[in-house]
Enzyme design. Structure first.
Site, PDB file in Angstrom:
ATOM      1  N   GLU A   1       0.836  -1.202   0.000  1.00 19.23           N
ATOM      2  CA  GLU A   1       0.000   0.000   0.000  1.00 19.23           C
ATOM      3  C   GLU A   1       0.870   1.251   0.000  1.00 19.23           C
ATOM      4  O   GLU A   1       1.896   1.313   0.691  1.00 19.23           O
ATOM      5  CB  GLU A   1      -0.937  -0.010   1.205  1.00 19.23           C
TER       6      GLU A   1
ATOM      7  N   GLU B   1       2.401   0.361   3.989  1.00 14.23           N
ATOM      8  CA  GLU B   1       2.478  -0.902   4.703  1.00 14.23           C
ATOM      9  C   GLU B   1       2.280  -2.044   3.719  1.00 14.23           C
ATOM     10  O   GLU B   1       1.887  -1.832   2.563  1.00 14.23           O
ATOM     11  CB  GLU B   1       1.416  -0.983   5.800  1.00 14.23           C
TER      12      GLU B   1
ATOM     13  N   ASN C   1       0.093  -5.604   3.566  1.00  9.15           N
ATOM     14  CA  ASN C   1      -0.903  -6.479   4.174  1.00  9.15           C
ATOM     15  C   ASN C   1      -0.632  -7.899   3.689  1.00  9.15           C
ATOM     16  O   ASN C   1      -0.970  -8.249   2.549  1.00  9.15           O
ATOM     17  CB  ASN C   1      -2.324  -6.045   3.800  1.00  9.15           C
TER      18      ASN C   1
ATOM     19  N   GLU D   1     -10.935  -6.180  -0.535  1.00  9.98           N
ATOM     20  CA  GLU D   1     -11.213  -5.688  -1.881  1.00  9.98           C
ATOM     21  C   GLU D   1     -10.526  -6.481  -2.980  1.00  9.98           C
ATOM     22  O   GLU D   1     -10.420  -5.998  -4.120  1.00  9.98           O
ATOM     23  CB  GLU D   1     -10.820  -4.205  -1.988  1.00  9.98           C
TER      24      GLU D   1
ATOM     25  N   ARG E   1     -18.853  -1.527  -0.043  1.00 13.60           N
ATOM     26  CA  ARG E   1     -19.088  -2.335   1.146  1.00 13.60           C
ATOM     27  C   ARG E   1     -20.410  -1.916   1.783  1.00 13.60           C
ATOM     28  O   ARG E   1     -20.522  -0.826   2.347  1.00 13.60           O
ATOM     29  CB  ARG E   1     -17.963  -2.165   2.150  1.00 13.60           C
TER      30      ARG E   1
ATOM     31  N   ASP F   1     -54.743  31.997  12.870  1.00 13.94           N
ATOM     32  CA  ASP F   1     -55.413  32.327  14.129  1.00 13.94           C
ATOM     33  C   ASP F   1     -56.712  31.566  14.316  1.00 13.94           C
ATOM     34  O   ASP F   1     -57.103  31.255  15.442  1.00 13.94           O
ATOM     35  CB  ASP F   1     -55.696  33.841  14.186  1.00 13.94           C
TER      36      ASP F   1
ATOM     37  N   ASP G   1     -46.355  44.657  20.023  1.00 12.96           N
ATOM     38  CA  ASP G   1     -45.714  44.405  21.309  1.00 12.96           C
ATOM     39  C   ASP G   1     -46.811  44.155  22.322  1.00 12.96           C
ATOM     40  O   ASP G   1     -47.847  44.840  22.330  1.00 12.96           O
ATOM     41  CB  ASP G   1     -44.858  45.591  21.747  1.00 12.96           C
TER      42      ASP G   1
ATOM     43  N   LYS H   1     -55.081  45.505  16.531  1.00 12.22           N
ATOM     44  CA  LYS H   1     -55.131  44.091  16.923  1.00 12.22           C
ATOM     45  C   LYS H   1     -55.954  43.971  18.196  1.00 12.22           C
ATOM     46  O   LYS H   1     -55.506  44.315  19.294  1.00 12.22           O
ATOM     47  CB  LYS H   1     -53.707  43.574  17.131  1.00 12.22           C
TER      48      LYS H   1
ATOM     49  N   HIS I   1     -58.042  43.680  13.089  1.00 11.90           N
ATOM     50  CA  HIS I   1     -58.133  42.271  13.513  1.00 11.90           C
ATOM     51  C   HIS I   1     -58.938  42.210  14.798  1.00 11.90           C
ATOM     52  O   HIS I   1     -58.716  42.988  15.722  1.00 11.90           O
ATOM     53  CB  HIS I   1     -56.730  41.714  13.762  1.00 11.90           C
TER      54      HIS I   1
ATOM     55  N   HIS J   1     -61.719  39.299  17.342  1.00 10.15           N
ATOM     56  CA  HIS J   1     -62.239  37.954  17.605  1.00 10.15           C
ATOM     57  C   HIS J   1     -63.741  38.058  17.829  1.00 10.15           C
ATOM     58  O   HIS J   1     -64.269  39.100  18.220  1.00 10.15           O
ATOM     59  CB  HIS J   1     -61.560  37.338  18.831  1.00 10.15           C
TER      60      HIS J   1
ATOM     61  N   THR K   1     -50.076  37.808  23.861  1.00  9.60           N
ATOM     62  CA  THR K   1     -48.927  36.944  24.120  1.00  9.60           C
ATOM     63  C   THR K   1     -47.631  37.742  23.922  1.00  9.60           C
ATOM     64  O   THR K   1     -47.473  38.394  22.896  1.00  9.60           O
ATOM     65  CB  THR K   1     -48.934  35.753  23.145  1.00  9.60           C
TER      66      THR K   1
END
Length: 1644
Positions: free
Chosen positions: A716, A729, A731, A737, A784, A983, A1089, A1152, A1182, A1184, A1317
C-alpha cells in the site's frame, strides 16, 4: 436431446489430472428424472427455478434456492441434476416469497375449524391395537412403481383407509403439485372423513402451511434435506401458531442428529424416509440403522414419535419397520391400482392389523446379512484422487447424495475398494465429492467468519476439497458454518465473541481433530499473527499465506518500514520500532510536527488507527487505538508517522510463489475512506498517470522480492497531489477488496493462494512472468454494504434482517454471508455484503453500481446504502479525483439523505408501531376521536381552472412596500385577510392544524381567494406548536404553501423584539429571523408588542424594513374606548401610539383586538379618527368573535375607512375565532365595499374545512356559544380555550368561573396591562396562582413578600418583556422581585449578539451537516429545548410524519386499516396494520404491517405494559430532550467509565468508552456541569439510547459555561439569551413556556 441443452447450460466434464478416463454416459435414471421435470414444466402447472452450475458465485435467497449474479463464466465441472432442479413451485403462490408473520397467519386461519390432534390420533390407535399407528397415503401417482390412477377419487380412497383402521391420512398429488393437494384435502375434509390429515407437499414457505391449514390439514411435512434448522424452527413455530404439528422427514443419521438440536420436538413427529432422493431406490434397512444409531437412541429416550415411511408396500415392510422400533408407519402409497383403487388398500391394512407384536425376523435377517457384506465407502480424506462436495440444497452439511452426472475417474489405488471409479463416492455424512487434483490437500479450514469464510469455502469446493468452518457461540446460527462441509465451535459463551476467533490453540485443536490439511486465515483476526502461522507449521498444517518470518517482517508495520528503507522504497517519516507508550509518540510528534497518525503494528482495516492533531489528544487516542488493536488483532503495539493530508490511497496486489517469483496484478484505488476504513474500492485506479503506476508496480515487486515474500499480499502506498508516492504498509493476506482485481484480471486470488500453499509455482499457474499476467479488462468497483446508520454518524445497527433482496443483472457480483431472517450481531464487523460492478469503462461501472445499490432492499436494520449512493453521484468521485479526505471535505453533500425514502419509510413504520403499542402522545387531545372520513382536496371552480393566477402579491413584488400601500389605498372595495390557516385554528383547535391538510386546500385557495388582501400564516404559537406537538418544520410549511399559493400575500405576527418567541432575544437574532422569513415567503409583518412598548415596536419595524417586507405597525387594543369611565386606554392613547409608528415609517397600521373587546361604536370612533389624521395610511383591523359582535365591528371599521379586515372561512369562524368571511362577503356584496370574492366559490373551501375540522375533534374547545362575559374578564380569544385546558390539567376545572374572575383581578393587580402573548400568559399564570392559593387582588399584595410567584410573573416584573405603558404596579413589584435585578428600557438593547455561527457549529456537531440549515439555527435560537425535542423526534421517526394522513398521525391504525402516504410527487406507499404480537420478556412487542404488500415487522418497547406491571425497562433510557442526559450513541459494551457521581466535567470531556463491532468510541460530555448519575459500569452491554451519565448543568458546583457562551443549546428556553438571568422561582405547577407545553399555544 442432450441434458446440457435441455437444462440451458454447457456441461463439459473435467478430466482429473491424476487419472484420466472417459466420463460415464448419462444414465437411464437421469433421463427419467429429466423427463419428469420437463413434463412438469411444459404442463404449465409449475415454475422451475434452476441453480447455476458449480464454480459460480451464487446468492442464497431463502430455503432451497439460489440465483446467479453476473455473467456465467466457462466452467469445467460436471453438474448434478438435483442442483439444477432446485424446487417445484406452484404459480399460484409465486408472490408469497417472504416468510409470513405468524400472528398474521393466525388471524387468517381463524376462518378454518380447529385442527385435530394428529399425533394424539396415532398414539390412541397404537394404544388400542398394540401396534404402531398407521398413516395411510392418499396419492394419485407413484413414480417409483410407475402406477398412475386416471380415475383418482381422493374421497373414496380416504374412506377406505379410514374403514380399514388407519389412524391418520397423508394427502399428496403428483400432478398439480401444491394446489392439487390442497384441493384433495378440502374434498376429504368436506366429505366428513374423521381421520386427521397430513399435507405431504414439500413446504418451503409459511404461507403454504396456512393454505394447507385452511384446506383441512392438521399436520404438514417438512423435509430436513432441503431445510436448514433455522427454517425448520420457523416452520415449527408457524405450525404451533396455527394449532398444527409437523412430520419432519430425515434420510440419514446425520440429518436426525441435526434435527434433534431443535427445541420442542416432543410436540411433533419425526419420519425416516428410506428412499434414496436421487435414485428412488428403497432401503428399508436404513430405518433400522437410524433407529439403532446414537441419534435414534436419543429419539427413543426423549419419547419423540418416530414414523417409518416411503416404500412400505407389503405387510412384511410394515413388520420390518415395526421391528425397527418406530411408533407409527406410513403405508399405502403404491397400492393405487386400476379398477378398484380400494382393494389393495383394504388388503394391506387388514394384514397389517393382524401382525403379531413380535419382531418379524425373516426379512430383517436377510437385510442385515446384505448390509454386512456390502462394500463400505472410503472416507473422503483417503480418496487420493480427490473428492467433490455435492452442494446441499439448503446450504447445510447434512444431506443425502443425489443423482449426478458422473465426474472424472479416481486413482487405481482405490478402484477396487469403491468398485466403480466413475460413480460418486458416498459417505456416512451424505456427501459425495470429486477432487480436481490441483493441490495436495483434501480438507481445508478457514479460521474466520462471514463472507470471507464463504469465499474460501467456494474456492476450496471448486478444487474438490472438503471444507471446515469454525464459529463462536454468538455465530452458531450464522451462514458461514452451514456453507462448509463440517463446522465446529471455538471458544465458549464466557469469552468475548471476538476472542473466540483469536483463540489459536482452540482453532489448532479443531483442525487436528478434523484432520485438516491447511488453514486459510481470511483477513483480520489471526491473518497477520506470526504465532498462529508458526503453530500451524509446528502441527504439520499448511498455513495458506506468507511464511511466519515474512509476516513478522511485513505484517509488523514498523518492520515493514525498515525493509522498505533497506531496498530504497520511499516512506513517510515515522518510527521504525513499535512504541511502548504514548510518551514516545509525543516525542516523535514534537520533532516531526502535527498532525501525526497512530497505527496498529499488527493489523489493518482502519482498526487501531487515529489521527492526532495536538499534544492534548495524544495520550487518550494512543491508549484507545492500542486497546482497539489488541481487541481486533491480539496485539496492541503501535507506531506513529507523519500524517500526509488528503493523499490518494493506492495499493498494488502482488502474487509470489515459494521459488522467488513475484508478479503484480495491477493497482486498486482505495481513497474513499471513513475513519481510515475503506468504503469504495476501484480497479484500476482512474485518473492516475501511467508513470506513477509503473513506479508503484516496480517498488511493490522490489519490496516483495527483498523480503522473500510468498503467497498473495498487498503493498500500500500514498500518492500526494504532486504525484510523489510513499510506502505505507504491506498487508500479508487477502484483502477485503481482492474482488475487484479478480474481476479485471480473471485470476481467482483465493484459489491462487491455496495452490501456492500447495507448492505450485507461478509458471504452473500460467504466470511465468509479468508479461503473462492478463491486461486489465475494463473497470471494477466494490462497495461495502454495512449495517451502519449514516444519519447517526455511522452508528452500527444490529438486529434481524426482516427482508434481504440483493441486486443482480449483468456485471454484478455479490460476496455475502447473510440472507433474510439472519440476525446481525453487534459483536463483529458491520459488513453485510460486498457489491462488485464490472464494466468496460469507469463511468459505466459507476452507473452499474448505482443501479445495483438502488435494487438492494434491506429491511430490519439500517445500512450505509444511501451514503454510498451519494458518493457515486458526487462529481469529485465521478472525475476519479477522490482523496482520503473526500468524505470529510464533502460531508455536507454526502450526508444529505432527503431523497432516500427507504430510510424514512422505515422510521415512519416505527412511529405507527409505537402508536399501536403505546397509544398516541398528543397533549390536549381530550375531545372526541378524529373522524374516519378524510375529505378530498377542494376542487378549483370550473370557471377559474386554468386561468393565470393574479393577486396583491404581484403588486408588492413589482412596486415594493410603498407601491403596495398606495395601491391598497386606491382600491375601492374592502380587502379581506383570511386567518383560517393561522389564528382561526389556533383559537378553535389549539393550533393543531397540520401542513398536510393546509396543502390540500392550497391550490383551490389560490384561485378562490385570489382577490384577498392576505392570508395569515404564522404567529408565535403556530411556530412553537408546529415544532413541539406537530413535529413539523414551520419553515417548510411556509415554503410549501408559498409554492402552491404564489399570488396572495402571506402575513405573520412579529412580536417586536420577541420575534415569534416568548421572551426577548438579541437584536441580531430578530434581524436574521425577519430576513429568513421574508425569503421563505412572508410579505406582511404585523409588528406588535404585548405591552404596546414603543421601543420594541420600533425595533421590529426596523428589522422588517431591513428585510424588505411590508411593516405593519400594530396597536394592541384593550379596554373600552366607548366607555368614558375607562380613562387609561383612551382615543388619545391610541392616536399617540399610532403617530409614533407612522413617524417611524410603517407601511400599514394594524389594530389588533385579541379579546374581541372592540365594539362597533368604538371601531367607528378609532378607525374614523385614524383615517381623518392619516388619509394615505393603510388601516388593517383584527378582532375575535368571542362576544358575537365581530361581524358588526368589522363592517363598522370598513365603513369608517379601514382598508383590510380579518375574518375566517365560515366553518372555521365564530366563537373565539374571527368573524365569518361569508357573512362579511354577503353583507357587502353590491356595495362600494364589495370584497370581490364569489360567495359560491367560497363555500367549496368552507365545506372542505368543515370536514377537515372533524379530524381535529380531540382538540375542540367544546364552546357552544358566544359569551359577552369577555367584556368583564378581557381574556384573549385563543387564550380562553387554552387557559381552560390548563386549569383542568391543574385540577381547577370545577373552578373555571373563579379563574375567569381571578383573571380580571390579576389584570388589575398588574396595572391593567395590554393582554397579548406573552403578557396575556403572565396574567393567566397569575390568575391560576391566585385560585390555587385562594388569593384576591388585595391579599395578593399583602402576602406577596412571602409567596413564590410563577416565573413568567417574576420575569414580567423584571422587565424582560418590556415596559408597561403606565409603569409597574407598586408595591407589588418590589415584593415579588425581592431585590432581583431589573432591566430598564428595551431588553434586547443590553444583550450581546448571539453567536449564530457557533450555534450552527454545535448543531452540526450534534445532528450532522445534512440535518442543519440556517432556518434550523434560527429555530434553535428561538426555541432551543423545543428544537431539540423536534430534532430527536425527526431523527427517530423521520420528517415523513408530516405526510401522514391526519387520523393516522393522531390515533393508532386499526387492524387491517390501510393508509396511503405520498412520499413525493409520483411516489407513494401503502401501509396496512395486520396485528400486534404478544408482550415479550424484553418488554417489547412485534407489530406486523404490510408495506406495499410486503410483510414488515417492527419491534417496539411496550411502555404501558411495563408501567402496569410495575416494572422498569431493563435499562434507563437517556432523555433526548435533556442535553445533560447522555445516552449510548450505539449498541456496544462499556470498556471504560471515566467519571463518577459528583464530579464536575467540562464540555467535551470523556465520560466513557464503548466498544462495538471492534471499534472503540469515546462518549463525551455535551455540556459542562456536574455528574449527578452514572448509570453504567465496565463490561455493561448497552443498546443505543441507554443512559450512561446524567449531567446537571445548573448545579452550583458546575464549571462556568465558558465554552458555550451565547449558545442557547446549553440552557433552557426561558434563559436562552438573558444577561445575568436569575433562577426562576416556580410554584403551584406554573412556569415558563418551555416547562408548560400547553401554554405554548398562547393566543392572539
Amino acid at each position: 436431446m442432450q441434458l446440457s441443452s435441455q437444462l440451458g447450460c454447457q456441461l463439459p466434464v473435467t478430466r482429473c489430472k491424476r487419472a484420466q478416463s472417459a466420463a460415464r454416459p448419462v444414465s437411464r435414471q437421469t433421463v427419467t428424472v429429466r423427463a419428469t421435470v420437463e413434463a412438469a414444466e411444459a404442463s404449465g402447472e409449475v415454475s422451475i427455478r434452476r441453480r447455476p452450475p458449480l464454480g459460480n458465485d451464487t446468492q442464497p435467497c431463502g430455503p432451497a434456492m439460489g440465483y446467479k449474479v453476473g455473467n456465467l463464466p466457462d466452467i469445467n465441472q460436471p453438474i448434478n441434476i438435483l442442483e439444477e432442479i432446485v424446487w417445484y413451485k406452484a404459480k399460484e403462490i409465486e408472490s408469497f416469497r417472504e416468510k409470513q408473520p405468524l400472528p398474521m397467519l393466525q388471524a387468517l386461519a381463524r376462518q378454518a375449524p380447529p385442527a385435530r390432534d394428529f399425533k394424539a390420533a396415532i398414539l390412541a390407535k397404537a394404544k388400542e391395537t398394540g401396534k404402531p399407528g398407521l398413516i395411510a397415503e392418499v396419492k394419485k401417482a407413484s413414480p417409483s412403481k410407475g402406477v398412475i390412477q386416471p380415475n383418482f377419487d381422493p374421497v373414496r380412497i380416504a374412506a377406505a383407509y379410514e374403514a380399514g383402521g388407519a389412524a391418520c391420512l397423508s394427502v399428496l398429488t403428483d400432478e398439480k403439485f401444491f394446489q392439487g393437494s390442497f384441493d384433495n384435502l378440502a374434498k376429504i375434509k368436506a366429505a366428513g372423513v374423521s381421520c386427521p390429515l397430513l399435507c405431504k407437499e414439500f413446504i418451503v414457505e409459511a404461507y403454504q402451511i396456512f393454505k394447507a391449514r385452511v384446506s383441512g390439514a392438521d399436520a404438514v411435512l417438512l423435509i430436513a434435506a432441503v431445510l436448514p434448522n433455522q427454517d425448520l424452527a420457523y416452520f415449527m413455530k408457524a405450525c404451533k401458531a396455527l394449532g398444527m404439528c409437523c412430520l419432519i422427514e430425515v434420510h440419514t443419521e446425520a440429518e436426525l442428529a441435526r434435527v434433534l438440536q431443535l427445541e420442542g420436538l416432543e410436540h411433533h413427529l419425526l419420519g425416516i424416509n428410506n428412499r434414496d432422493l436421487g435414485t428412488f431406490k428403497v432401503d428399508l434397512a436404513l430405518t433400522q440403522r437410524i433407529m439403532e444409531s446414537p441419534a435414534g437412541q436419543e429419539v427413543q429416550r426423549r419419547g419423540i414419535l418416530m414414523v417409518g415411511e416411503s416404500g412400505i408396500f407389503t405387510p412384511d415392510d410394515v413388520a420390518f419397520c415395526q421391528a425397527a422400533g418406530v411408533g407409527a408407519i406410513l403405508v399405502g402409497e403404491s397400492l393405487v391400482k386400476q379398477g378398484d383403487p380400494t382393494a389393495g388398500v383394504k388388503q394391506l391394512l387388514s394384514l397389517a392389523m393382524q401382525l403379531p407384536t413380535a419382531r418379524h425376523t425373516s426379512r430383517l435377517s436377510g437385510l442385515r446379512q446384505a448390509q454386512q457384506t456390502a462394500v463400505k465407502p472410503v472416507p473422503a480424506r483417503h480418496v487420493s484422487a480427490g473428492v467433490r462436495r455435492r452442494h446441499s440444497i439448503a446450504n447445510s452439511p447434512q444431506h443425502q447424495p443425489g443423482l449426478s452426472v458422473p465426474g472424472p475417474s479416481v486413482s487405481s489405488t482405490v478402484k477396487t475398494l469403491i468398485l466403480d471409479v466413475s460413480a460418486h463416492v458416498s459417505h456416512n455424512d451424505g456427501l459425495e465429492t470429486f477432487h480436481t487434483g490441483e493441490v495436495p490437500f483434501q480438507k481445508i479450514l478457514c479460521a474466520n467468519r462471514g463472507e470471507i469464510a464463504i469465499r474460501v469455502f467456494r474456492a476450496g469446493t471448486e478444487l474438490g476439497l472438503r471444507t471446515v468452518a469454525v464459529y463462536s457461540p454468538a455465530d452458531r446460527l450464522q451462514s458461514h458454518r452451514y456453507n462448509a462441509d463440517e463446522s465446529y465451535q471455538v471458544g465458549n459463551s464466557d469469552m468475548q465473541p471476538v476472542s473466540c476467533y483469536l483463540d489459536i490453540e482452540a482453532i489448532i485443536k479443531v483442525a487436528k481433530e478434523a484432520e485438516v490439511d491447511a488453514i486459510h486465515p481470511g483477513y483480520g483476526f489471526l491473518s497477520e499473527n506470526t504465532t498462529f502461522a508458526r503453530r500451524c507449521e509446528e502441527e504439520g498444517i499448511v498455513f495458506i499465506g506468507p511464511k511466519a518470518e515474512t509476516i513478522e517482517a511485513m505484517g509488523d508495520k514498523t518492520a515493514a518500514r525498515r525493509a522498505a528503507t533497506a531496498c530504497g522504497v520511499p516512506i513517510v517519516p515515522g518510527t521504525n520500532q513499535a512504541l511502548e507508550s504514548a510518551e514516545e509518540a509525543l516525542a516523535f510528534a514534537e520533532e516531526a510536527g502535527y498532525p501525526v497518525i497512530l497505527k496498529a503494528s499488527m493489523g489493518g482495516g482502519g482498526r487501531g488507527m487515529r489521527v492526532v492533531r495536538n499534544d492534548f489528544e495524544m495520550v487518550d487516542l494512543f491508549n484507545r487505538a492500542s486497546n482497539e488493536a489488541k481487541a481486533a488483532f491480539g496485539d496492541g503495539s503501535m507506531f506513529v508517522e507523519k500524517y500526509v493530508e488528503e493523499p490518494r490511497h493506492i495499493e498494488i496486489q502482488i502474487i509470489a510463489d515459494s521459488y522467488g517469483n513475484v508478479v503484480h496484478l495491477y493497482e486498486r484505488d482505495c481513497s474513499v475512506q471513513r475513519r481510515h476504513q475503506k468504503v469504495v474500492e476501484i480497479a484500476p485506479a482512474p485518473s492516475l498517470a501511467q508513470g506513477i503506476k509503473d513506479a508503484l508496480y516496480a517498488d511493490a515487486v522490489k519490496l516483495a522480492k527483498h523480503v522473500g515474500y510468498r503467497n498473495a499480499g498487498t503493498v500500500e502506498f500514498m500518492v500526494d497531489k504532486h504525484g510523489k508516492h510513499y510506502f505505507l504498509e504491506v498487508n500479508p493476506r487477502v484483502q477485503v477488496e481482492h474482488t475487484v482485481t479478480e474481476e479485471i484480471t480473471g485470476i481467482d486470488i483465493v484459489q491462487t493462494q491455496i495452490k501456492i500453499a500447495g507448492g505450485a509455482s507461478l509458471a504452473e499457474l500460467g504466470l511465468p512472468s509479468q508479461a503473462a499476467v492478463p491486461a486489465p479488462k475494463g473497470y471494477a468497483i466494490q462497495c461495502r454494504v454495512t449495517s451502519e446508520d449514516p444519519e447517526q454518524n455511522f452508528q452500527p445497527d444490529s438486529g434481524r434482517l426482516e427482508a434481504y433482496r440483493p441486486p443482480g443483472g449483468p456485471g454484478i457480483r455479490l460476496d455475502s454471508a447473510v440472507t433474510a431472517g439472519n440476525v446481525i450481531s453487534r459483536y463483529y464487523d458491520s459488513l453485510l455484503s460486498k457489491v462488485i460492478s464490472t464494466a468496460p469503462t469507469f463511468d459505466k461501472a459507476v452507473q452499474r453500481m448505482a443501479r445495483a445499490l438502488q435494487e438492494f432492499q434491506i429491511r430490519g436494520i439500517k445500512t450505509n446504502i444511501p451514503f454510498m449512493e451519494n458518493v457515486l453521484r458526487h462529481p469529485v468521485f465521478l472525475a476519479g479525483a477522490a482523496t482520503t479526505g473526500f468524505i470529510e471535505t464533502h460531508s455536507k453533500e454526502l450526508f444529505k439523505f432527503e431523497g432516500h425514502s427507504n430510510i424514512r419509510a422505515n422510521k415512519l413504520l416505527l412511529y405507527l408501531a409505537d402508536m399501536v403499542v403505546n397509544g398516541p402522545d398528543h397533549p390536549g387531545a381530550i375531545g372526541a376521536p378524529p373522524s374516519k372520513y378524510a375529505p378530498p382536496p377542494p376542487s378549483v371552480p370550473a370557471d377559474l381552472a386554468g386561468q393565470p393566477l393574479h393577486g396583491w402579491r404581484e403588486v408588492y413584488l413589482r412596486e415594493g412596500p410603498e407601491g403596495w400601500a398606495k395601491a391598497v389605498r386606491a382600491h375601492q372595495g374592502l380587502l379581506l385577510t383570511d386567518t383560517t390557516m393561522r389564528d382561526a385554528h389556533q383559537s378553535l383547535l389549539a393550533t393543531r392544524m397540520r401542513t398536510h391538510d393546509m396543502l390540500k386546500a392550497a391550490p383551490a385557495t389560490a384561485y378562490i381567494l385570489a382577490g384577498a388582501g392576505s392570508l395569515e400564516m404564522w404567529g408565535g404559537a403556530t411556530f412553537d406548536v408546529a415544532l413541539r406537538f406537530l413535529h413539523e418544520c414551520p419553515w417548510r410549511r411556509l415554503e410549501q404553501l408559498r409554492e402552491q399559493i404564489p399570488n396572495i400575500p402571506f402575513q405573520m405576527l412579529l412580536r417586536g423584539a420577541n420575534a415569534v418567541g416568548y421572551t426577548s432575544y438579541p437584536d441580531n437574532v430578530v434581524d436574521d429571523f425577519c430576513r429568513q422569513a421574508r425569503v421563505s415567503g412572508i410579505d406582511i409583518f404585523r409588528v406588535f408588542d404585548s405591552l404596546n412598548y414603543i421601543d420594541n415596536l420600533k425595533f421590529g419595524i426596523d428589522s422588517v424594513a431591513a428585510a424588505g417586507g411590508i411593516a405593519e405597525g400594530t396597536i394592541c387594543y384593550t379596554g373600552d374606548l366607548s366607555d368614558p369611565s375607562r380613562t387609561r386606554y383612551t382615543l388619545d392613547y391610541y392616536m399617540d401610539l399610532a403617530e409614533q409608528m407612522v413617524d417611524h415609517g410603517i407601511h400599514s397600521l394594524g389594530i389588533k383586538d385579541m379579546a374581541g373587546l372592540l365594539k362597533p361604536k368604538a371601531a367607528t370612533e378609532l378607525v374614523g379618527a385614524l383615517r381623518a389624521r392619516y388619509p394615505d395610511l393603510v388601516i388593517h383591523v383584527h378582532t375575535h368573535d368571542s362576544a358575537g359582535t365581530a361581524v358588526a365591528t368589522q363592517i363598522a371599521a370598513a365603513e369608517a375607512g379601514a382598508d383590510i379586515v380579518d375574518c375566517a372561512i365560515d366553518s372555521m369562524s365564530g366563537l373565539t375565532s374571527q368573524p365569518s368571511m361569508g357573512a362579511i362577503v354577503n353583507s357587502l356584496a353590491g356595495t362600494k365595499l364589495d370584497t370581490g370574492i364569489n360567495p359560491r366559490h367560497m363555500l367549496l373551501l368552507s365545506n372542505y374545512w368543515e370536514s377537515t375540522r372533524d379530524l381535529y375533534a380531540p382538540f375542540e374547545s367544546n364552546m357552544r356559544y358566544c359569551s359577552s362575559d369577555v367584556y368583564q374578564h378581557e381574556m384573549p380569544g385563543g387564550q380562553y380555550t387554552n387557559l381552560k385546558f390548563q386549569a383542568a390539567s391543574l385540577g381547577l376545572g370545577d373552578s373555571w368561573g373563579k379563574v375567569q374572575q381571578s383573571y380580571a383581578a390579576a389584570n388589575r393587580a398588574l396595572g391593567d396591562i395590554v393582554k397579548v402573548t406573552p403578557s396575556s400568559k403572565v396574567v393567566g399564570d397569575l390568575a391560576q396562582f391566585m385560585v390555587q392559593n385562594d388569593l384576591d387582588e388585595h391579599s395578593l399584595v399583602e402576602k406577596a413578600d412571602t409567596l413564590s410567584f410563577p416565573g413568567s410573573v417574576v420575569e414580567f416584573m423584571q422587565g424582560y418583556i418590556g415596559q408597561p405603558s403606565f409603569g409597574f404596579p407598586e408595591p407589588l413589584r418590589s415584593k415579588i422581585l425581592k431585590g432581583k435585578p431589573t432591566i430598564e428600557g428595551r431588553p434586547g438593547a443590553s444583550m450581546p449578539p448571539m453567536e449564530l455561527d457557533n450555534l450552527e457549529a454545535r448543531l452540526v456537531e450534534r445532528y450532522g451537516k445534512a440535518n442543519v440549515s440556517p432556518r434550523d439555527v434560527l429555530s434553535a435560537a428561538l426555541y432551543p429545548k423545543v428544537f431539540e425535542e423536534y430534532q430527536a423526534h425527526v431523527l427517530r421517526y423521520s420528517d415523513l410524519i408530516e405526510k401522514l394522513p391526519t387520523r393516522a398521525f393522531l390515533v393508532p391504525l386499526r387492524e387491517d386499516e390501510e393508509v396511503e402516504i405520498e412520499l413525493s410527487k409520483g411516489v407513494s406507499t401503502h401501509i396496512k396494520l395486520k396485528a400486534a404480537g404478544e408482550l415479550q420478556d424484553s418488554g417489547k412487542r412485534e407489530v406486523y404491517f404490510e408495506a406495499n404488500g410486503v410483510p414488515r415487522v417492527v419491534e417496539v418497547v411496550d411502555k404501558r405494559s411495563l408501567e402496569a406491571l410495575g416494572k422498569k425497562a431493563i435499562r434507563e433510557k437517556a432523555d433526548v430532550g435533556v442535553l445533560g442526559s447522555v445516552g449510548a450513541p450505539m449498541a456496544g459494551s462499556v470498556i471504560e467509565v471515566s467519571v463518577k457521581a459528583g464530579q464536575p466535567v467540562h464540555a467535551g470531556q470523556q465520560l466513557a468508552v464503548l466498544s462495538a463491532m471492534k471499534m472503540e468510541t469515546a462518549v463525551c460530555a455535551p455540556i459542562a456541569g456536574v455528574v449527578t448519575q452514572v448509570a453504567v459500569v465496565k463490561a455493561d452491554n448497552l443498546d443505543a439510547g441507554d443512559l450512561i451519565v446524567y449531567i446537571d448543568a445548573a448545579s452550583p458546583s458546575a464549571p462556568p459555561l465558558t465554552t458555550i457562551d451565547g449558545d442557547p443549546l446549553a440552557v433552557s428556553d426561558g434563559e436562552a439569551t438573558r444577561p445575568n438571568t436569575p433562577s426562576s422561582n416556580g410554584s403551584a405547577g406554573t412556569g415558563d413556556a418551555a416547562k408548560q407545553p400547553q401554554s405554548a399555544a398562547a393566543q392572539r
